[in-house]
Design a protein around this motif. Structure first.
Motif, PDB file in Angstrom:
ATOM      1  N   LYS A   1       0.824  -1.211   0.000  1.00  0.00           N
ATOM      2  CA  LYS A   1       0.000   0.000   0.000  1.00  0.00           C
ATOM      3  C   LYS A   1       0.858   1.261   0.000  1.00  0.00           C
ATOM      4  N   GLN A   2       1.918   1.252   0.788  1.00  0.00           N
ATOM      5  CA  GLN A   2       2.762   2.433   0.859  1.00  0.00           C
ATOM      6  C   GLN A   2       3.417   2.726  -0.483  1.00  0.00           C
ATOM      7  N   ARG A   3       3.910   1.670  -1.130  1.00  0.00           N
ATOM      8  CA  ARG A   3       4.537   1.858  -2.456  1.00  0.00           C
ATOM      9  C   ARG A   3       3.516   2.349  -3.478  1.00  0.00           C
ATOM     10  N   ALA A   4       2.319   1.773  -3.441  1.00  0.00           N
ATOM     11  CA  ALA A   4       1.277   2.205  -4.370  1.00  0.00           C
ATOM     12  C   ALA A   4       0.864   3.645  -4.100  1.00  0.00           C
ATOM     13  N   HIS A   5       0.794   4.025  -2.836  1.00  0.00           N
ATOM     14  CA  HIS A   5       0.457   5.410  -2.482  1.00  0.00           C
ATOM     15  C   HIS A   5       1.479   6.389  -3.041  1.00  0.00           C
ATOM     16  N   GLU A   6       2.746   6.034  -2.922  1.00  0.00           N
ATOM     17  CA  GLU A   6       3.808   6.932  -3.392  1.00  0.00           C
ATOM     18  C   GLU A   6       3.723   7.185  -4.895  1.00  0.00           C
ATOM     19  N   LEU A   7       3.191   6.228  -5.639  1.00  0.00           N
ATOM     20  CA  LEU A   7       3.150   6.360  -7.100  1.00  0.00           C
ATOM     21  C   LEU A   7       1.772   6.734  -7.645  1.00  0.00           C
ATOM     22  N   THR A   8       0.753   6.730  -6.793  1.00  0.00           N
ATOM     23  CA  THR A   8      -0.584   7.103  -7.268  1.00  0.00           C
ATOM     24  C   THR A   8      -1.206   8.244  -6.473  1.00  0.00           C
ATOM     25  N   GLY A   9      -0.776   8.434  -5.234  1.00  0.00           N
ATOM     26  CA  GLY A   9      -1.386   9.436  -4.375  1.00  0.00           C
ATOM     27  C   GLY A   9      -2.641   8.961  -3.669  1.00  0.00           C
ATOM     28  N   ILE A  10      -3.112   7.754  -3.960  1.00  0.00           N
ATOM     29  CA  ILE A  10      -4.297   7.229  -3.282  1.00  0.00           C
ATOM     30  C   ILE A  10      -3.950   6.977  -1.815  1.00  0.00           C
TER      31      ILE A  10
ATOM     32  N   SER B   1      -5.569   4.283   3.318  1.00  0.00           N
ATOM     33  CA  SER B   1      -6.854   3.952   3.932  1.00  0.00           C
ATOM     34  C   SER B   1      -7.940   3.702   2.893  1.00  0.00           C
ATOM     35  N   HIS B   2      -7.670   4.043   1.639  1.00  0.00           N
ATOM     36  CA  HIS B   2      -8.619   3.829   0.547  1.00  0.00           C
ATOM     37  C   HIS B   2      -8.219   2.618  -0.299  1.00  0.00           C
ATOM     38  N   MET B   3      -7.319   1.796   0.227  1.00  0.00           N
ATOM     39  CA  MET B   3      -6.883   0.576  -0.454  1.00  0.00           C
ATOM     40  C   MET B   3      -7.341  -0.635   0.346  1.00  0.00           C
ATOM     41  N   MET B   4      -8.037  -1.538  -0.307  1.00  0.00           N
ATOM     42  CA  MET B   4      -8.503  -2.771   0.323  1.00  0.00           C
ATOM     43  C   MET B   4      -7.809  -3.934  -0.385  1.00  0.00           C
ATOM     44  N   MET B   5      -6.905  -4.605   0.317  1.00  0.00           N
ATOM     45  CA  MET B   5      -6.161  -5.723  -0.252  1.00  0.00           C
ATOM     46  C   MET B   5      -6.525  -6.999   0.485  1.00  0.00           C
ATOM     47  N   SER B   6      -6.856  -8.054  -0.262  1.00  0.00           N
ATOM     48  CA  SER B   6      -7.348  -9.277   0.376  1.00  0.00           C
ATOM     49  C   SER B   6      -6.800 -10.513  -0.321  1.00  0.00           C
ATOM     50  N   ALA B   7      -6.901 -11.642   0.378  1.00  0.00           N
ATOM     51  CA  ALA B   7      -6.552 -12.952  -0.183  1.00  0.00           C
ATOM     52  C   ALA B   7      -7.838 -13.691  -0.535  1.00  0.00           C
ATOM     53  N   THR B   8      -7.764 -14.551  -1.555  1.00  0.00           N
ATOM     54  CA  THR B   8      -8.941 -15.323  -1.956  1.00  0.00           C
ATOM     55  C   THR B   8      -9.186 -16.507  -1.040  1.00  0.00           C
TER      56      THR B   8
ATOM     57  N   ALA C   1       8.692 -10.259  -0.331  1.00  0.00           N
ATOM     58  CA  ALA C   1       9.106  -9.002  -0.963  1.00  0.00           C
ATOM     59  C   ALA C   1       8.538  -8.916  -2.380  1.00  0.00           C
ATOM     60  N   PHE C   2       8.564 -10.038  -3.095  1.00  0.00           N
ATOM     61  CA  PHE C   2       7.998 -10.126  -4.442  1.00  0.00           C
ATOM     62  C   PHE C   2       6.497  -9.822  -4.404  1.00  0.00           C
ATOM     63  N   LEU C   3       5.781 -10.416  -3.434  1.00  0.00           N
ATOM     64  CA  LEU C   3       4.350 -10.182  -3.321  1.00  0.00           C
ATOM     65  C   LEU C   3       4.023  -8.712  -3.082  1.00  0.00           C
ATOM     66  N   ALA C   4       4.771  -8.073  -2.190  1.00  0.00           N
ATOM     67  CA  ALA C   4       4.520  -6.663  -1.894  1.00  0.00           C
ATOM     68  C   ALA C   4       4.674  -5.813  -3.151  1.00  0.00           C
ATOM     69  N   ASP C   5       5.707  -6.090  -3.924  1.00  0.00           N
ATOM     70  CA  ASP C   5       5.920  -5.333  -5.163  1.00  0.00           C
ATOM     71  C   ASP C   5       4.827  -5.610  -6.191  1.00  0.00           C
ATOM     72  N   ARG C   6       4.454  -6.884  -6.333  1.00  0.00           N
ATOM     73  CA  ARG C   6       3.487  -7.234  -7.367  1.00  0.00           C
ATOM     74  C   ARG C   6       2.071  -6.754  -7.013  1.00  0.00           C
TER      75      ARG C   6
ATOM     76  N   ARG D   1      -0.901  -0.119 -11.917  1.00  0.00           N
ATOM     77  CA  ARG D   1      -1.307  -0.317 -13.317  1.00  0.00           C
ATOM     78  C   ARG D   1      -2.800  -0.042 -13.478  1.00  0.00           C
ATOM     79  N   ALA D   2      -3.616  -0.515 -12.520  1.00  0.00           N
ATOM     80  CA  ALA D   2      -5.054  -0.257 -12.603  1.00  0.00           C
ATOM     81  C   ALA D   2      -5.335   1.249 -12.552  1.00  0.00           C
ATOM     82  N   TYR D   3      -4.606   1.950 -11.690  1.00  0.00           N
ATOM     83  CA  TYR D   3      -4.757   3.407 -11.586  1.00  0.00           C
ATOM     84  C   TYR D   3      -4.427   4.079 -12.921  1.00  0.00           C
ATOM     85  N   ARG D   4      -3.367   3.640 -13.546  1.00  0.00           N
ATOM     86  CA  ARG D   4      -2.946   4.254 -14.806  1.00  0.00           C
ATOM     87  C   ARG D   4      -3.795   3.806 -15.997  1.00  0.00           C
TER      88      ARG D   4
END
Length: 482
Positions: free
Chosen positions: A96-105, A108-115, A137-142, A149-152
């Motif tokens: 979430k932190q990495r995604a925030h840095e590159l999208t600005g979202i 607290s507006h990110m919901m990440m879950s496992a199936t 580490a791979f999972l966090a990046d992916r 990518r979805a944001y863009r």
């Protein structure tokens, strides 16, 4: 005469003035974007989902992080759903932190879950499976990449939702048994219910809880009608039935493919491609086996999960087939961190566990008694309290709750029934992993899901406190929307 004309003009302007919320909507554009990232682990690493560790021997189908970003022009919401059994908050916080840095979202507006597929890479230390730090580490990046990518990929969009139904694929797996039936647990006591009691067992009495057949669906398409993404939800634990040591996304991955076919996404020249997403509802005590049947059906590998995926894709398609798409809806998010107690072992329980582990042949624990003794020694080092994240997302008149646990179906049904938003549904295993979440009444019955371990350690009143918080967050949303 000029004064009368002026008064009439002002009156007409007042009568014609639209409601502020509609005026705001008229000037805003709804956007949506979706994407996937491959999270398939390497052969030879660990599979989550069993009490004995299993190593990956082959890849049947790739596992993914599937992402959807919604943007109403003022607020953005992001979903990332990972083909994993469970995933820790630490990994998701990094993503979430990495995604925030590159999208600005906001995170607290990110919901990440496992199936909750039981045939994917290990992302949490549970029972005798431990994660590879490099894979985490791979999972966090992916996971972050999928969101970015979805944001863009956002484009002007329209949205619709509905609720389908599939009653034939969900069964409560906890059963009351006939009086006198032995129900031993690995701590030396007796339970009042049994998980997975066996098809055709003559001692079956009645299920210990209900089921939830609903299939809530949120669909996005472009302004010209090309499908962008579909996010569905179903309260079914997983299906299973893989080849030994094979990685598979289970029915969640097969659903993603099948719903795209039904929507005609494969025929579209649209780029980026459509993304289908199935999230897990409140399925902590639900599975796919009809225990009251006379005999258990047998299936070749992967055929049952494909059947479930096909049925849920049909239910999802029917849910939105005749609904009207909206060009804009308001979005909102509420998040709160709460503190819950941990069920810690006492001195006597720790001593018993140490003696059992010392006598085990090892290094791997074999019996349930040995496995849970080992888990007891892990839990004794846990803190007395843990913090968990709870979320509620609002999409127009629809609400989605998020809980970081394997949630009993009664909890999800109560949220649906009492929520001020219709429809409401819950995504479990979201924003971390804190084991099973039974109700206080189910705790008293015992059974596998209540056995203290890294897979079940929250205080017995945890569900009550979680529901209290979620209802308050839902009320906050409702008050702001009025």
């Amino acid at each position: 005469m000029n004064r009368c004309f002026g008064c009439l003009f002002v009156l007409l302007m007042l009568l014609a003035k639209p409601d502020r919320s509609y005026a705001a909507a008229d000037s805003l554009v709804l956007k949506a974007g979706a994407a996937t990232s491959n999270i398939t682990p390497k052969i030879g690493s660990s599979i989550n989902g069993s009490m004995q560790d299993i190593k990956i021997e082959n890849i049947h189908d790739e596992t993914h992080a599937r992402a959807l970003v919604l943007d109403d022009g003022r607020t953005q919401l992001a979903f990332v759903v990972l083909d994993l059994c469970m995933v820790s908050r630490e990994v998701l916080d990094q993503a979430k932190q990495r995604a925030h840095e590159l999208t600005g979202i906001p995170t607290s507006h990110m919901m990440m879950s496992a199936t909750h597929t039981h045939s994917a890479g290990t992302a949490c230390g549970v029972f005798q499976s431990d994660p590879d730090p490099a894979y985490l580490a791979f999972l966090a990046d992916r996971a972050a990449d999928a969101l970015i990518r979805a944001y863009r990929n956002r484009v002007p969009a329209q949205i619709a939702w509905g609720v389908g139904e599939e009653r034939n694929e969900v069964f409560n797996r906890r059963w009351h048994m006939k009086p006198g039936t032995p129900l031993p647990n690995p701590f030396g006591g007796q339970d009042q219910v049994k998980m997975n009691p066996g098809v055709g067992n003559p001692d079956l009495l009645k299920p210990a809880g209900p089921v939830d057949p609903d299939v809530p669906v949120v669909a996005l398409q472009t302004l010209t009608g090309d499908p962008i993404a579909l996010l569905a939800n179903y309260s079914l634990h997983y299906v299973g039935g893989t080849g030994r040591g094979e990685v598979s996304a289970d029915y969640y991955g097969m659903f993603a493919d099948r719903i795209g076919q039904l929507l005609g996404a494969e025929r579209s020249a649209q780029r980026p491609p459509f993304v289908g997403i199935m999230t897990n509802g409140t399925s902590g005590d639900i599975n796919n086996i009809e225990w009251a049947a006379k005999e258990r059906e047998t299936f070749s590998p992967y055929t049952k999960m494909q059947s479930v995926a096909d049925n849920l894709a049909k239910a999802s398609f029917e849910a939105i087939k005749n609904v009207s798409y909206q060009p804009w809806v308001p979005l909102a998010a509420e998040q709160e961190e709460i503190t819950l107690g941990v069920r810690k072992p006492d001195v006597t329980e720790i001593k018993r566990a140490e003696e059992i582990v010392a006598k085990a042949e090892g290094p791997h624990m074999k019996s349930l008694e040995e496995i849970y003794a080992r888990e007891t020694l892990f839990i004794k080092d846990y803190p007395a309290e843990v913090n968990i994240l709870l979320q509620v997302f609002r999409i127009g008149d629809l609400a989605i709750a998020a809980i970081p646990a394997e949630v009993f179906v009664e909890i999800g049904l109560e949220l649906k029934a009492k929520s001020p938003f219709k429809p409401t549904f819950t995504i479990e295993l979201a924003n971390g992993y804190n084991g099973y979440l039974p109700t206080p009444a189910q705790h008293k019955l015992g059974g596998y899901e209540t056995w203290r371990a890294r897979s079940s350690y929250l205080e017995e009143d945890a569900s009550t406190k979680i529901l209290h918080t979620l209802f308050r967050l839902l009320a906050n949303h409702k008050n702001k929307s009025n």
